[in-house]
Design an enzyme around this catalytic site. Structure first.
Site, PDB file in Angstrom:
ATOM      1  N   ASN A 178       5.202  -1.012   4.191  1.00 34.03           N
ATOM      2  CA  ASN A 178       4.275  -0.321   5.043  1.00 34.03           C
ATOM      3  C   ASN A 178       4.873  -0.046   6.062  1.00 34.03           C
ATOM      4  O   ASN A 178       4.172   0.776   6.774  1.00 34.03           O
ATOM      5  CB  ASN A 178       3.259  -1.520   5.044  1.00 34.03           C
ATOM      6  CG  ASN A 178       2.213  -1.256   3.854  1.00 34.03           C
ATOM      7  OD1 ASN A 178       2.429  -0.588   2.776  1.00 34.03           O
ATOM      8  ND2 ASN A 178       1.454  -2.435   3.608  1.00 34.03           N
ATOM      9  N   THR A 233       0.581  -1.311  -0.090  1.00 34.92           N
ATOM     10  CA  THR A 233      -0.002   0.087   0.160  1.00 34.92           C
ATOM     11  C   THR A 233       0.919   1.205  -0.039  1.00 34.92           C
ATOM     12  O   THR A 233       0.700   2.293  -0.798  1.00 34.92           O
ATOM     13  CB  THR A 233      -1.038   0.020   1.137  1.00 34.92           C
ATOM     14  OG1 THR A 233      -1.904  -1.360   1.187  1.00 34.92           O
ATOM     15  CG2 THR A 233      -1.661   0.874   1.238  1.00 34.92           C
TER      16      THR A 233
END
Length: 472
Positions: free
Chosen positions: A96, A75
């Protein structure tokens, strides 16, 4: 000095005056830009679910067959590529999680979102670049949008909480309403808006589950609400909308007989490891103790057919990942469907990402609609690293140095948006952007000119100086 020379001198002085370097888009009409990311929206999620609003967006604008995210397909790294135009090894948000190999500190995803030094690592995202060139920018839950860069913060921002409920559709609509107010009442020119779905549902239930399909319907309803809100706010002719994502999702083979379990490998021991970052999907980072690199590498290199282990310097260059100083001496990734278990088996997700970005399950979506985009156009796949140059073009700002190619997504724009009615539109081909298994290895400097020549200030200075010298 003659009168013509004097006039040219005045023109040259005007070019050098404060504000002369403002982007072309600031002159006259300029459209606003909203970049929306639905986390973990795999490229084919609209094929087994009725998505009338995403379909309408494609008919009214541009759709990519799919978009290839950066590696590692996580992400934060992938979102930062979208707003910097850099491969992950060049922007440095390599995971992340924040980690420090000396202190052994590791922070979870939500805590890492607020760690300024993790994000402010030499790269300047588009929010700051836009603000430096006279625009106002906002970030709503978008990864990286809640810290300062070289001392500058985003004009307006919202940060999700650690216990944030990603699924609340009523809150989604309230967030859209807030963003519309940012545009209409606060005068923002650029907003990036993030939703944590369908990623969360895909992790928990798997990408083929009924729950994921229901969440895609919710995403589609939100796209419809968003477009209706743009119309109600009077922004339909003045705002460009891009809907995209960071990566796809793959089903985890939890019951496979050949799980990747480091604690079961016969010649490997964690006593040889100084620092580890494991149990985070299909990726692993290892720092062996001093003098034990070769021993650890030998124990892991060919121990499992589903596990790919590399020394940092030997990691495939096509991934554009391993050369950053934050990457440990040994790194690894596993085949699609397999996660890497460290000291214990603690990963229980039914869906996962982080796999090779060449795998089809990792591909994601790209939709765009608005006054600058052509209508009813489907383009060949491209890499997400090119999106940043498109964003800068739409805003009329000069980009920072980056790895994208400004010509790749020009075919998505109208001739007026590209540079005027007489400017021919280039053709987007699979050769130009790389096929499904092809990754570009060319590095492009984002300070290169937009179509039509050099940056406006530099071009004007050169022409004016030449004419002045001739007239004098």
């Amino acid at each position: 000095m003659s009168l013509p020379a004097a006039l040219l001198a005045v023109a040259l002085a005007a070019l050098l005056a404060p504000g002369a370097g403002m982007p072309v888009g600031r002159q006259g009409s300029r459209h606003k830009l909203l970049l929306v990311s639905f986390d973990g929206f795999r490229w084919d999620y609209d094929q087994d679910v009725d998505t009338p609003n995403l379909d309408a967006m494609a008919l009214d604008g541009v759709k990519a067959r799919y978009m290839t995210p950066a590696f590692v397909t996580m992400t934060s790294p992938c979102h930062f590529t979208l707003v910097t135009g850099k491969y992950i090894e060049n922007h440095g948000v390599v995971h992340n999680m924040f980690y420090n190999t000396s202190s052994k500190l590791k922070l979870p995803y939500h805590a890492t979102l607020g760690v300024q030094r993790w994000w402010d690592n030499g790269s300047v995202p588009i929010w700051i670049t836009a603000q430096r060139q006279g625009l106002k920018a906002g970030s709503f839950f978008f990864p990286g949008g809640n810290v300062t860069y070289q001392g500058a913060a985003v004009t307006l921002s919202r940060k999700e909480g650690a216990l944030h409920n990603y699924k609340d559709e009523a809150e989604w609509r309230a967030n859209v309403d807030t963003v519309m107010r940012w545009f209409t009442q606060e005068g923002l020119d650029l907003v990036t808006l993030y939703f944590g779905e369908p990623d969360s549902t895909g992790h928990r239930f798997g990408p083929e589950s009924p729950e994921r399909k229901a969440m895609v319907r919710q995403v589609d309803r939100t796209v419809g609400y968003l477009r209706d809100s743009i119309r109600r706010s009077g922004l339909e002719r003045g705002l460009n909308l891009i809907v995209t994502s960071d990566h796809g999702m793959s089903a985890v083979r939890k019951q496979a007989g050949d799980l990747v379990e480091l604690h079961r490998f016969p010649n490997f021991t964690f006593k040889d490891i100084e620092f580890e970052l494991l149990d985070y999907g299909p990726n692993g980072l290892l720092l062996p103790k001093e003098g034990r690199l070769e021993k650890v590498y030998a124990a892991l290199k060919d121990v499992h057919p589903r596990l790919h282990v590399y020394k940092k310097e030997d990691f495939p260059k096509s991934f554009h990942y391993a050369s950053h100083p934050r990457i440990t001496p040994l790194l690894m990734y596993s085949d699609p469907g397999y996660v890497i278990h460290g000291r214990l088996n603690v990963q229980f997700n039914n869906g996962e990402h982080g796999f090779d970005n060449g795998v089809l399950d990792m591909k994601t979506i790209f939709r765009a609609v608005g006054p600058s985009f052509r209508r009813g156009l489907e383009v060949e796949p491209f890499e997400s690293v090119h999106v940043y140059e498109l964003l800068c073009k739409l805003l009329g700002i000069v980009p920072e140095a980056n790895d994208g190619d400004p010509s790749v997504l020009l075919p998505t724009l109208t001739s007026e948006a590209v540079g005027g009615p007489s400017t021919p539109l280039p053709t987007l081909t699979s050769e130009a952007v790389g096929g499904p298994s092809t990754l570009s290895t060319t590095t492009h400097s984002g300070s290169a000119p937009l179509p039509g020549g050099g940056p406006p200030l530099m071009t004007g200075l050169l022409v004016a100086a030449a004419l002045l010298a001739k007239a004098a």
